[in-house]
Design a protein around this motif. Structure first.
Motif, PDB file in Angstrom:
ATOM      1  N   LEU A   1       0.822  -1.210   0.000  1.00  0.00           N
ATOM      2  CA  LEU A   1       0.000   0.000   0.000  1.00  0.00           C
ATOM      3  C   LEU A   1       0.851   1.251   0.000  1.00  0.00           C
ATOM      4  O   LEU A   1       0.433   2.306  -0.460  1.00  0.00           O
ATOM      5  CB  LEU A   1      -0.898   0.008   1.244  1.00  0.00           C
ATOM      6  CG  LEU A   1      -1.832  -1.186   1.396  1.00  0.00           C
ATOM      7  CD1 LEU A   1      -2.553  -1.129   2.725  1.00  0.00           C
ATOM      8  CD2 LEU A   1      -2.839  -1.219   0.253  1.00  0.00           C
ATOM      9  N   PHE A   2       2.041   1.122   0.568  1.00  0.00           N
ATOM     10  CA  PHE A   2       2.951   2.264   0.623  1.00  0.00           C
ATOM     11  C   PHE A   2       4.360   1.742   0.829  1.00  0.00           C
ATOM     12  O   PHE A   2       4.576   0.785   1.571  1.00  0.00           O
ATOM     13  CB  PHE A   2       2.576   3.186   1.794  1.00  0.00           C
ATOM     14  CG  PHE A   2       3.621   4.241   2.033  1.00  0.00           C
ATOM     15  CD1 PHE A   2       3.613   5.421   1.301  1.00  0.00           C
ATOM     16  CD2 PHE A   2       4.639   4.022   2.955  1.00  0.00           C
ATOM     17  CE1 PHE A   2       4.603   6.367   1.494  1.00  0.00           C
ATOM     18  CE2 PHE A   2       5.631   4.966   3.143  1.00  0.00           C
ATOM     19  CZ  PHE A   2       5.613   6.143   2.425  1.00  0.00           C
ATOM     20  N   GLN A   3       5.333   2.411   0.178  1.00  0.00           N
ATOM     21  CA  GLN A   3       6.724   2.095   0.431  1.00  0.00           C
ATOM     22  C   GLN A   3       7.516   3.390   0.334  1.00  0.00           C
ATOM     23  O   GLN A   3       7.445   4.088  -0.677  1.00  0.00           O
ATOM     24  CB  GLN A   3       7.223   1.074  -0.587  1.00  0.00           C
ATOM     25  CG  GLN A   3       8.646   0.608  -0.325  1.00  0.00           C
ATOM     26  CD  GLN A   3       9.020  -0.582  -1.208  1.00  0.00           C
ATOM     27  OE1 GLN A   3       9.483  -1.587  -0.726  1.00  0.00           O
ATOM     28  NE2 GLN A   3       8.817  -0.456  -2.490  1.00  0.00           N
ATOM     29  N   GLY A   4       8.209   3.725   1.383  1.00  0.00           N
ATOM     30  CA  GLY A   4       8.983   4.971   1.370  1.00  0.00           C
ATOM     31  C   GLY A   4       9.363   5.373   2.780  1.00  0.00           C
ATOM     32  O   GLY A   4       9.228   4.585   3.715  1.00  0.00           O
ATOM     33  N   THR A   5       9.843   6.620   2.919  1.00  0.00           N
ATOM     34  CA  THR A   5      10.286   7.071   4.236  1.00  0.00           C
ATOM     35  C   THR A   5       9.075   7.499   5.074  1.00  0.00           C
ATOM     36  O   THR A   5       7.973   7.693   4.549  1.00  0.00           O
ATOM     37  CB  THR A   5      11.221   8.282   4.111  1.00  0.00           C
ATOM     38  OG1 THR A   5      10.492   9.333   3.468  1.00  0.00           O
ATOM     39  CG2 THR A   5      12.447   7.952   3.279  1.00  0.00           C
ATOM     40  N   ARG A   6       9.334   7.691   6.364  1.00  0.00           N
ATOM     41  CA  ARG A   6       8.269   8.162   7.254  1.00  0.00           C
ATOM     42  C   ARG A   6       7.722   9.508   6.792  1.00  0.00           C
ATOM     43  O   ARG A   6       6.520   9.753   6.835  1.00  0.00           O
ATOM     44  CB  ARG A   6       8.816   8.314   8.674  1.00  0.00           C
ATOM     45  CG  ARG A   6       8.927   7.033   9.436  1.00  0.00           C
ATOM     46  CD  ARG A   6       9.829   7.219  10.640  1.00  0.00           C
ATOM     47  NE  ARG A   6       9.494   8.427  11.391  1.00  0.00           N
ATOM     48  CZ  ARG A   6       8.542   8.500  12.282  1.00  0.00           C
ATOM     49  NH1 ARG A   6       7.848   7.423  12.576  1.00  0.00           N
ATOM     50  NH2 ARG A   6       8.289   9.607  12.904  1.00  0.00           N
ATOM     51  N   SER A   7       8.629  10.402   6.357  1.00  0.00           N
ATOM     52  CA  SER A   7       8.133  11.727   5.965  1.00  0.00           C
ATOM     53  C   SER A   7       7.315  11.649   4.678  1.00  0.00           C
ATOM     54  O   SER A   7       6.354  12.387   4.503  1.00  0.00           O
ATOM     55  CB  SER A   7       9.267  12.748   5.867  1.00  0.00           C
ATOM     56  OG  SER A   7      10.315  12.227   5.140  1.00  0.00           O
ATOM     57  N   GLU A   8       7.684  10.726   3.800  1.00  0.00           N
ATOM     58  CA  GLU A   8       6.858  10.545   2.599  1.00  0.00           C
ATOM     59  C   GLU A   8       5.467  10.027   2.976  1.00  0.00           C
ATOM     60  O   GLU A   8       4.464  10.394   2.365  1.00  0.00           O
ATOM     61  CB  GLU A   8       7.531   9.575   1.624  1.00  0.00           C
ATOM     62  CG  GLU A   8       8.667  10.226   0.838  1.00  0.00           C
ATOM     63  CD  GLU A   8       9.600   9.227   0.170  1.00  0.00           C
ATOM     64  OE1 GLU A   8      10.485   9.676  -0.565  1.00  0.00           O
ATOM     65  OE2 GLU A   8       9.470   8.006   0.402  1.00  0.00           O
ATOM     66  N   LEU A   9       5.435   9.192   4.011  1.00  0.00           N
ATOM     67  CA  LEU A   9       4.136   8.681   4.467  1.00  0.00           C
ATOM     68  C   LEU A   9       3.302   9.815   5.061  1.00  0.00           C
ATOM     69  O   LEU A   9       2.114   9.943   4.777  1.00  0.00           O
ATOM     70  CB  LEU A   9       4.348   7.564   5.495  1.00  0.00           C
ATOM     71  CG  LEU A   9       3.085   6.895   6.034  1.00  0.00           C
ATOM     72  CD1 LEU A   9       2.258   6.294   4.915  1.00  0.00           C
ATOM     73  CD2 LEU A   9       3.429   5.822   7.061  1.00  0.00           C
ATOM     74  N   PHE A  10       3.968  10.664   5.849  1.00  0.00           N
ATOM     75  CA  PHE A  10       3.279  11.819   6.438  1.00  0.00           C
ATOM     76  C   PHE A  10       2.704  12.735   5.361  1.00  0.00           C
ATOM     77  O   PHE A  10       1.624  13.289   5.512  1.00  0.00           O
ATOM     78  CB  PHE A  10       4.244  12.638   7.294  1.00  0.00           C
ATOM     79  CG  PHE A  10       4.065  12.381   8.755  1.00  0.00           C
ATOM     80  CD1 PHE A  10       2.800  12.453   9.328  1.00  0.00           C
ATOM     81  CD2 PHE A  10       5.147  12.069   9.553  1.00  0.00           C
ATOM     82  CE1 PHE A  10       2.619  12.212  10.680  1.00  0.00           C
ATOM     83  CE2 PHE A  10       4.979  11.820  10.907  1.00  0.00           C
ATOM     84  CZ  PHE A  10       3.719  11.896  11.468  1.00  0.00           C
ATOM     85  N   ALA A  11       3.469  12.884   4.265  1.00  0.00           N
ATOM     86  CA  ALA A  11       3.029  13.775   3.192  1.00  0.00           C
ATOM     87  C   ALA A  11       1.704  13.297   2.595  1.00  0.00           C
ATOM     88  O   ALA A  11       0.963  14.062   1.990  1.00  0.00           O
ATOM     89  CB  ALA A  11       4.100  13.863   2.112  1.00  0.00           C
ATOM     90  N   ARG A  12       1.405  12.004   2.783  1.00  0.00           N
ATOM     91  CA  ARG A  12       0.145  11.454   2.277  1.00  0.00           C
ATOM     92  C   ARG A  12      -1.045  11.822   3.146  1.00  0.00           C
ATOM     93  O   ARG A  12      -2.182  11.576   2.780  1.00  0.00           O
ATOM     94  CB  ARG A  12       0.214   9.923   2.321  1.00  0.00           C
ATOM     95  CG  ARG A  12       1.167   9.334   1.376  1.00  0.00           C
ATOM     96  CD  ARG A  12       0.326   8.740   0.286  1.00  0.00           C
ATOM     97  NE  ARG A  12       1.143   8.017  -0.625  1.00  0.00           N
ATOM     98  CZ  ARG A  12       0.871   6.774  -0.993  1.00  0.00           C
ATOM     99  NH1 ARG A  12      -0.169   6.141  -0.481  1.00  0.00           N
ATOM    100  NH2 ARG A  12       1.626   6.185  -1.867  1.00  0.00           N
ATOM    101  N   SER A  13      -0.761  12.316   4.356  1.00  0.00           N
ATOM    102  CA  SER A  13      -1.860  12.496   5.286  1.00  0.00           C
ATOM    103  C   SER A  13      -2.694  13.698   4.860  1.00  0.00           C
ATOM    104  O   SER A  13      -2.183  14.690   4.348  1.00  0.00           O
ATOM    105  CB  SER A  13      -1.338  12.696   6.697  1.00  0.00           C
ATOM    106  OG  SER A  13      -0.849  13.995   6.867  1.00  0.00           O
ATOM    107  N   VAL A  14      -3.996  13.576   5.041  1.00  0.00           N
ATOM    108  CA  VAL A  14      -4.885  14.672   4.707  1.00  0.00           C
ATOM    109  C   VAL A  14      -5.477  15.160   6.022  1.00  0.00           C
ATOM    110  O   VAL A  14      -6.228  14.442   6.667  1.00  0.00           O
ATOM    111  CB  VAL A  14      -6.016  14.198   3.769  1.00  0.00           C
ATOM    112  CG1 VAL A  14      -6.537  15.353   2.948  1.00  0.00           C
ATOM    113  CG2 VAL A  14      -5.566  13.064   2.884  1.00  0.00           C
TER     114      VAL A  14
END
Ligand SMILES: Nc1ncnc2c1ncn2[C@@H]1O[C@H](COP(=O)(O)OP(=O)(O)OP(=O)(O)O)[C@@H](O)[C@H]1O
Ligand SMILES: [Mg+2]
Length: 300
Positions: free
Chosen positions: A211-224
């Motif tokens: 569903l997602f692969q990347g850094t923590r900050s990239e994951l945060f950037a997905r947050s709405v």
């Protein structure tokens, strides 16, 4: 960035059930890679395929750029230490006896065994039977057994499972320490909180898919983020913002998951309708919220 483990289109089907689907893993060298997902999402199956314990239905596994196949398997597996599911030690033997068994089996030096034991800080407990070890000590012994051959990669399936908070903290420190020494650590968990701060890169599985692969900050950037509106007239504001999901929240209105453009539309609408807006705030999601949104909250 060089990737020490990659997979391409990796899938596993049992009878008619596909439990891992089309996985493209990218594990950077020398980091802690957190492999997360709810129970049954396919973490263990994937790790077993990386270790050639389960045969992929389709797709390929590459370790250090080389394709895992019959002719390369032995050589590639020498570079990987693993701890899959239950700790692998014999409970009726002492920690030291277990280490010696592995030493003989793999033809390791005394120095290699000593260093592995010191890394997990079990040197004072080697004379004790494993049946008397705490769960945390058993997990650490499992890691020492995997470390003794000085692998470049460690694959650990849920090493924090069942540990108390102190044990989890100790495991986190150990994993970070190993990565600092240049070992790539791939570690799974069904609980985000157990490894999220330790892992530099996250792979999140849901029902066998990445569903997602990347850094923590990239994951945060997905947050709405939610938008909170302070207003003199929350009931009217809630009614006017209902189509965006607006609900009353205390003295104001909360509207979930809005991007910038929609937030601007919403504020314009309220002002046009004559609602006095005192303030608009965006409330960032926690990593936990982002994770829940991605995985649908199943089992987490
Ligand atoms: N040998 C097998 N035969 C049939 N189905 C299997 C087999 N091994 C695993 N499965 C199924 O594959 C799915 C994924 O299992 P897997 O153990 O990989 O998940 P997991 O993410 O490790 O879960 P957990 O967090 O509970 O350890 C599950 O639905 C499981 O029942
Ligand atoms: Mg598992």
């Amino acid at each position: 960035m060089s990737h020490i483990i990659t997979t391409h289109g990796l899938s596993k089907t049992y009878r008619d059930r596909t439990v891992v689907r089309d996985l493209d893993l990218r594990v950077p060298e020398g980091c802690v890679y957190g492999f997360l997902g709810p129970n049954g999402s396919g973490k263990s199956t994937t790790m077993k395929m990386l270790l050639s314990l389960v045969r992929p239905t389709t797709g390929e596994v590459r370790i250090m750029g080389r394709r895992m196949e019959r002719s390369t398997r032995r050589d590639l597996l020498r570079h990987i230490g693993s701890l899959i599911e239950a700790p692998p030690a014999y409970a009726h033997l002492t920690g030291g006896e277990n280490m010696r068994l592995v030493q003989r089996l793999l033809g390791l030096s005394d120095g290699q065994v000593r260093r592995a034991v010191q890394t997990v800080r079990l040197q004072d407990h080697l004379g004790q039977r494993v049946s008397r070890y705490s769960l945390g000590m058993k997990q650490r012994l499992g890691i020492a057994l995997a470390l003794a051959r000085e692998p470049r990669i460690l694959v650990l399936d849920e090493p924090t499972n069942g540990l108390d908070p102190a044990g989890i903290e100790e495991m986190r420190k150990l994993l970070t320490h190993l990565a600092e020494r240049g070992i790539t650590v791939m570690v799974s968990s069904h609980l985000l909180g157990e490894i999220d701060r330790t892992a530099e890169v996250l792979g999140i599985l849901g029902r066998g898919r990445m569903l997602f692969q990347g850094t923590r900050s990239e994951l945060f950037a997905r947050s709405v983020p939610d938008v909170l509106v302070d207003t003199a007239d929350p009931d009217r504001a809630a009614a006017l913002t209902r189509r965006w999901g607006g609900v009353r929240d205390g003295a104001g209105v909360r509207v979930p998951g809005l991007d910038h453009a929609t937030t601007a539309d919403l504020v314009a609408r309220l002002v046009r309708e004559g609602v006095a807006v005192y303030g608009v705030r965006r409330e960032e999601q926690s990593l936990e919220d982002v994770f829940m949104d991605l995985t649908g909250g199943g089992g987490l």
